[in-house]
Every structure is written in structure tokens, then in C-alpha cells.
Design an enzyme around this catalytic site. Structure first.
Site, PDB file in Angstrom:
ATOM      1  N   GLU A 107     -19.904 -30.136 -24.276  1.00 58.42           N
ATOM      2  CA  GLU A 107     -18.999 -29.322 -23.470  1.00 58.42           C
ATOM      3  C   GLU A 107     -17.603 -29.377 -24.080  1.00 58.42           C
ATOM      4  OE1 GLU A 107     -19.216 -29.617 -18.903  1.00 58.42           O
ATOM      5  OE2 GLU A 107     -17.519 -30.897 -19.458  1.00 58.42           O
ATOM      6  N   LYS A 109     -13.877 -30.058 -24.620  1.00 58.50           N
ATOM      7  CA  LYS A 109     -12.856 -30.939 -24.030  1.00 58.50           C
ATOM      8  C   LYS A 109     -11.541 -30.169 -24.061  1.00 58.50           C
ATOM      9  CE  LYS A 109     -10.695 -35.445 -23.987  1.00 58.50           C
ATOM     10  NZ  LYS A 109      -9.566 -34.850 -23.281  1.00 58.50           N
ATOM     11  N   ARG A 149      -6.855 -32.391 -15.508  1.00 57.82           N
ATOM     12  CA  ARG A 149      -8.088 -32.550 -14.748  1.00 57.82           C
ATOM     13  C   ARG A 149      -7.782 -32.368 -13.269  1.00 57.82           C
ATOM     14  NH1 ARG A 149     -12.460 -37.373 -15.924  1.00 57.82           N
ATOM     15  NH2 ARG A 149     -14.092 -36.705 -14.476  1.00 57.82           N
ATOM     16  N   GLU A 185     -11.012 -28.521 -15.163  1.00 56.48           N
ATOM     17  CA  GLU A 185      -9.807 -28.697 -15.970  1.00 56.48           C
ATOM     18  C   GLU A 185      -8.963 -27.435 -15.848  1.00 56.48           C
ATOM     19  OE1 GLU A 185      -7.942 -31.333 -19.066  1.00 56.48           O
ATOM     20  OE2 GLU A 185      -9.611 -31.588 -17.660  1.00 56.48           O
ATOM     21  N   LYS A 245     -15.907 -38.670 -24.943  1.00 58.60           N
ATOM     22  CA  LYS A 245     -15.053 -37.635 -25.523  1.00 58.60           C
ATOM     23  C   LYS A 245     -14.997 -37.851 -27.032  1.00 58.60           C
ATOM     24  CE  LYS A 245     -11.043 -40.456 -24.243  1.00 58.60           C
ATOM     25  NZ  LYS A 245      -9.812 -40.542 -23.423  1.00 58.60           N
TER      26      LYS A 245
END
Length: 563
Positions: free
Chosen positions: A254, A256, A261, A306, A431
Site C-alpha cells: 500500500e 505510504k 494520519r 491519511e 513501512k
């Protein structure tokens, strides 16, 4: 309970460096308290009067507190300020002023925990003309009835820093000892309940009245944010796959995003937004509120995503620093929304129609997320993602390249089979960013500059987080990269956090998080981390992060080894 009894506990805690002894003292105080007193004692042990998610400020500065001390004692403010400067602690200055006060009240009322707590809570309600004087008078009234030691801790509480070394871990363990059996299971249950509720009084009451089972039965509550599930770091896609995979099942890659957030709570037409630091930012993002109302079909739910800013003319992403100004904006909200519109990229669903999904797999949560809202370009969209076979990471590599080319930070790799675990770094979500990427660090100390930047805190000492010891470790000193305007803004933010002063050097409450670049990482005995960032350079202020979110010592060690 008399405030003097709590102050006695404060003094004993401050006198010991042993974490076990601090925990035992807090636990003993809680054992002697009624369940109703948990509401007062647990925040006060942290020098607070509100739950973490309220993010409330008492609105009284050091200078106003100084005025209150002078008003209560009759001691000239210049004398109080001299003691403050010599000791670096306005609480100690208050204690000395009370011990040497020149005026006495005709009728002295013994302070109770309740009277101190309620008076400080009232500071939150003062507003408008005269509110500043009301705050001074309220603090002065407490100090007029305080003995020297009580005055020391009243002032420290007012300023938000007790200086007794009590962290969340100590409170957690004390509740487990006082209300349960203190076992590892008890500690884990208390920790989970707090990560879910961010309300230690509620956790302590539940533990005393319903035990471990009661803590496990606590649920998500709308408009009370829970701590977010946290990600560790991986060096590359292959490393991420190796760490995250727990079976032969597919994984998720996915984007980043380089944004803020956000946790979104919806109940009918009411929508509220919270950052990962639990700060409510609903007022600052009316566009997000409207987009959720319009495009999310669920009547009640808790979403996670996000927020990313963009230029409405070019469609280019805006720098995080520009987006972060919207979080601080108190006025001209609509103008700010027009200047820096935002997209919300949703990537998780934590509850829907009163049903908690925390125990459900990410795969199921995503399926139900996709079914509960209608995406709208430039307003609210699903995070860009792809499922892939761990044996064939090419789709993840391609998405990583696409993310970087589009100006995003990198890639997230997630295990689709696991539940959501609030506040935890569990190794099932990683991440991935380019090697030797900037570090997020917190400022622990500083030194006033000389010359052209005299009066500015131009030398900042930086720390990472030692996760194993639950402590901060310094990794270097920063002195370059910021403009005069940025340095002035940083100084304004840091000065209220000063806890000790020694000439031009100051010690700070570790709250201001910075993103820094550096040339390399060196082994160094100068700092207690054992490492030093060579030529660190300021990139930006990370107002969306707290000290608990900064990069870990383990991360620093990994980067050091990869050089």
C-alpha cells in the site's frame, strides 16, 4: 483524600530513581483510594487534569504563574524569579516563596485532592475578557492555602511537568498491582484497555470492579479515539515480506503517504477527526467532515486514513509542512481549506454500526471498508494498494516505484490475516522508505545561540527511542537547516517546555519532534545511544508525532550497519 497525602507520595517518588519503587508508591496510593478518587489521582500522577484524548491546555503560562505566586505570598516577583532562575524550577521558587511569605490569609482551608483538581479543571473553562486574571486568581487561591511542598507541586501541575519521573508504564503497572494481581497478564490487560480507551481512570475502575475479563470486554466508543496500530521499518520489499509473512497467504502492499494520519468517527451527521496524537482537529478540517458525511454510507463507524494536501490548480501534492499549518489554524478555516484542499486516503475500518472489527482480519476489514463508502476523486479515496503473493514480490516492487515517482514516502507492507492491535508495533505492518531516509527525533535539550541568532535556541539535542528500556537516547546535536523564521518558531515552541536552565543551556520536556537529514551515522561515546548523526540538518517539524512515535534506537543501529 487530603492533598498533603498525595504530595507525600510525590516527594517519595521524586526521591527514588527506582522504577519499581515508583510503581509501588503509586500502587499503594491507589489501593488506599476510593474508586471515585481514581478520576482525580491518575491524571494528577501525570501532572494532568484531563484524559489524553482531550488535549486540553490550562492556559496559564510561567509568567502568569509567577504573578499568582507573588499575589498569594506577597513576595516580590523579582525575588521569586531569582530563585526560579537559580533552580530552574518555578515549583521550587513557589515553595520558597510560601515558606517566606509576607502575608497570611485570615482563614486557611486545607487543600484536598478534589479541591486542587476541580480548581485546575476550572481553568479550562475561563474564556473572554478577564479570563487571564481569573486564572491568576484561581492559582493564587490554591497557593494561599498551601504549605511549601504543596505549593511546589501545585505549580508544577499548573505548568504540566511534575518532574517526578512517572511515565505511562509506571501508571499501567501500578494499576495492575493495585486493582489486579500484578501479573504479566494483568499488565498486558491494563495496557490493552488503555490503548483502546486512553482513559486510565476508566481502566482502573474497570480493573477493580470487573478484573481482567472486564478490561477485555471494553469496546471502542465513538468520539473517544483509540491509539493507532504502529508500523516498524524495513530496509526493502524483500525484508518487509520476510518479517510480515506468517503463512503462505497473500500480503498487502500500500502507498505510504506523506500526510497526516487521521482517525474519523461518524455517528449520523456528526463527524469528528483525530490525529495519531489523539488531538481533535474537526474544526480545522470542515472539508473532511463534509466528505465523510457525503460519501460514507455507514450510519456509525470509525475509519482510519491519511490526509494529504494538494494544489487545486496543478493537482501536485503539497509539502507536509504546508499541510501541517492547517492543524494549527484557529481562524480563517474556510480560507485555509480553499488554499490547501485535502484528500483522505482510507486504509482501515475499525468499527461499523456499533460492531467492533478490531478482532477481525485486515482482509475482512478492507472488504467492509470498500463496501461502506463511495470514493470521490480529490475528496475521499481508498489507499492505493495491491495484494501479492510473497513468492512473487514484483507487484509490490512496482507499487513501491510508483509511490516514489508520485512523490509519496514509500510503501507499507501488511499481513492480511491479523487483527488490529491499538498502540502496538507488532511486526505485521512495516513501512519501507529509501535507505538512509531522514529520521524523526525529539528535542531533549537546547542551547541559546550567540551572535546574529542571539536569544534563539539554535543548538538542539536530538534523541531516538530505546524501545526495550522505554527511554530516550540522544543521537546528536542540530544547528543547521532552518531559516531565521523557522528557528524563531521553534524557539517559541520550545521555551514553554524548559524544565532546567544552566547558563545558555536548557533541559526540555521531550515534546517537539523534528525530521532531520544527515550525512552518515557514526559510532560515538558522546551520546548515550552510542551513535551520533554526522552533520544533521533540519527538514521539518513533525507536529503529527509525539515522543512515543520517534524512530527507535534499533532503527538507528540498522541504518548504521547498512552504510
Amino acid at each position: 483524600m487530603q492533598y498533603a497525602d498525595l504530595v507525600e507520595s510525590y516527594c517519595r517518588i521524586e526521591a527514588t530513581a527506582s522504577t519499581d519503587e515508583k510503581t509501588a508508591i503509586v500502587a499503594a496510593t491507589l489501593e488506599d483510594a476510593t474508586t471515585g478518587e481514581f478520576e482525580l489521582l491518575l491524571p494528577l500522577f501525570r501532572g494532568e487534569v484531563t484524559p489524553a484524548y482531550e488535549q486540553a491546555e490550562l492556559g496559564i503560562s510561567s509568567s502568569l504563574t509567577l504573578e499568582a505566586i507573588g499575589k498569594a505570598t506577597g513576595v516580590p516577583e523579582a525575588e521569586i524569579e531569582t530563585t526560579w532562575r537559580e533552580t530552574g524550577d518555578l515549583g521550587t521558587a513557589a515553595a520558597e516563596a510560601v515558606a517566606n511569605q509576607t502575608q497570611q490569609t485570615l482563614v486557611s482551608t486545607e487543600l484536598t485532592v478534589e479541591s486542587v483538581f476541580e480548581t485546575l479543571r476550572e481553568l479550562l473553562e475561563y474564556a473572554g475578557e478577564g479570563s487571564q486574571q481569573d486564572r491568576i486568581d484561581a492559582v493564587a487561591s490554591l497557593l494561599s492555602n498551601a504549605d511549601p511542598e504543596e505549593a511546589r507541586y501545585v505549580v508544577r501541575t499548573v505548568l504540566g511537568h511534575l518532574r517526578i519521573g512517572i511515565g505511562e508504564g509506571t501508571i499501567r503497572d501500578a494499576i495492575a498491582q493495585a486493582s489486579l494481581d500484578g501479573s504479566d497478564e494483568a499488565i498486558e490487560s491494563v495496557e490493552y484497555a488503555y490503548q483502546l480507551t486512553n482513559d486510565y481512570p476508566l481502566v482502573a475502575r474497570t480493573a477493580r470492579e470487573a478484573g481482567v475479563d472486564g478490561l477485555r470486554d471494553l469496546e471502542i466508543e465513538l468520539f473517544r479515539p483509540l491509539q493507532v496500530m504502529l508500523a516498524d521499518s524495513a530496509a526493502d520489499v524483500e525484508d518487509g515480506i520476510e518479517t510480515v509473512a506468517s503463512s503462505d497467504g497473500p500480503l498487502l502492499a500500500e502507498y505510504k503517504y506523506d500526510g497526516v494520519r487521521i482517525q474519523l468517527h461518524k455517528d449520523g451527521e456528526e463527524v469528528r477527526a483525530f490525529t495519531r496524537r489523539l488531538e481533535e482537529v474537526t474544526a480545522q478540517f470542515p472539508d473532511i467532515v463534509e466528505n465523510v458525511r457525503t460519501h460514507v454510507a455507514a450510519d456509525s463507524c470509525v475509519l482510519e486514513g491519511e490526509v494529504v494536501g494538494y494544489d487545486p490548480d496543478s493537482g501536485d501534492l503539497t509539502p507536509f509542512q504546508e499541510l501541517s499549518t492547517r492543524i494549527k489554524r484557529k481562524h480563517d478555516i474556510e480560507a485555509a481549506a480553499e488554499e490547501t484542499p485535502v484528500i483522505v486516503y482510507l486504509f482501515d475500518l475499525l468499527s461499523i454500526e456499533g460492531e467492533s472489527l478490531l478482532e477481525r482480519s485486515l482482509d475482512e476489514r478492507l472488504e467492509r471498508l470498500d463496501a461502506c463508502f463511495d470514493p470521490e476523486t480529490w475528496e475521499i479515496e481508498p489507499a492505493q494498494r495491491v495484494r501479492f503473493d510473497p513468492a512473487d514480490p514484483d507487484p509490490a516492487r512496482e507499487l513501491y516505484a510508483d509511490a516514489l515517482a508520485a512523490g509519496h514516502e514509500g510503501l507499507m507492507v501488511k499481513n492480511l490475516e491479523v487483527p488490529y492491535q491499538p498502540g502496538r508495533r507488532v511486526g505485521y505492518m512495516l513501512k519501507i522508505k529509501p535507505t538512509m531516509d531522514p529520521l524523526d527525533v525529539v528535542v531533549t535539550r537546547a542551547k541559546y545561540s550567540e551572535g546574529r541568532r542571539k536569544g534563539q535556541l539554535g543548538r538542539l539535542y536530538l534523541a531516538c527511542r530505546d524501545a526495550e528500556a522505554d527511554e530516550l537516547r540522544e543521537v546528536g546535536r542540530l544547528a543547521t537547516g532552518y531559516t531565521d523564521e523557522q528557528l524563531a518558531a521553534l524557539t517559541d515552541d520550545l521555551e514553554p517546555l524548559i524544565t532546567e536552565t544552566d547558563g545558555r543551556a536548557v533541559t526540555l520536556r521531550p515534546e517537539v519532534v523534528l525530521e532531520v537529514e544527515y550525512e552518515e551515522i557514526q559510532s560515538s561515546p558522546t551520546y548515550d545511544s552510542g551513535y551520533a548523526l554526522r552533520f544533521p540538518r533540519f527538514v521539518r517539524r513533525r507536529e503529527d508525532l509525539s515522543a512515543a512515535d520517534v524512530d527507535t534506537l534499533e532503527r538507528v543501529e540498522t541504518l548504521f550497519e547498512q552504510q
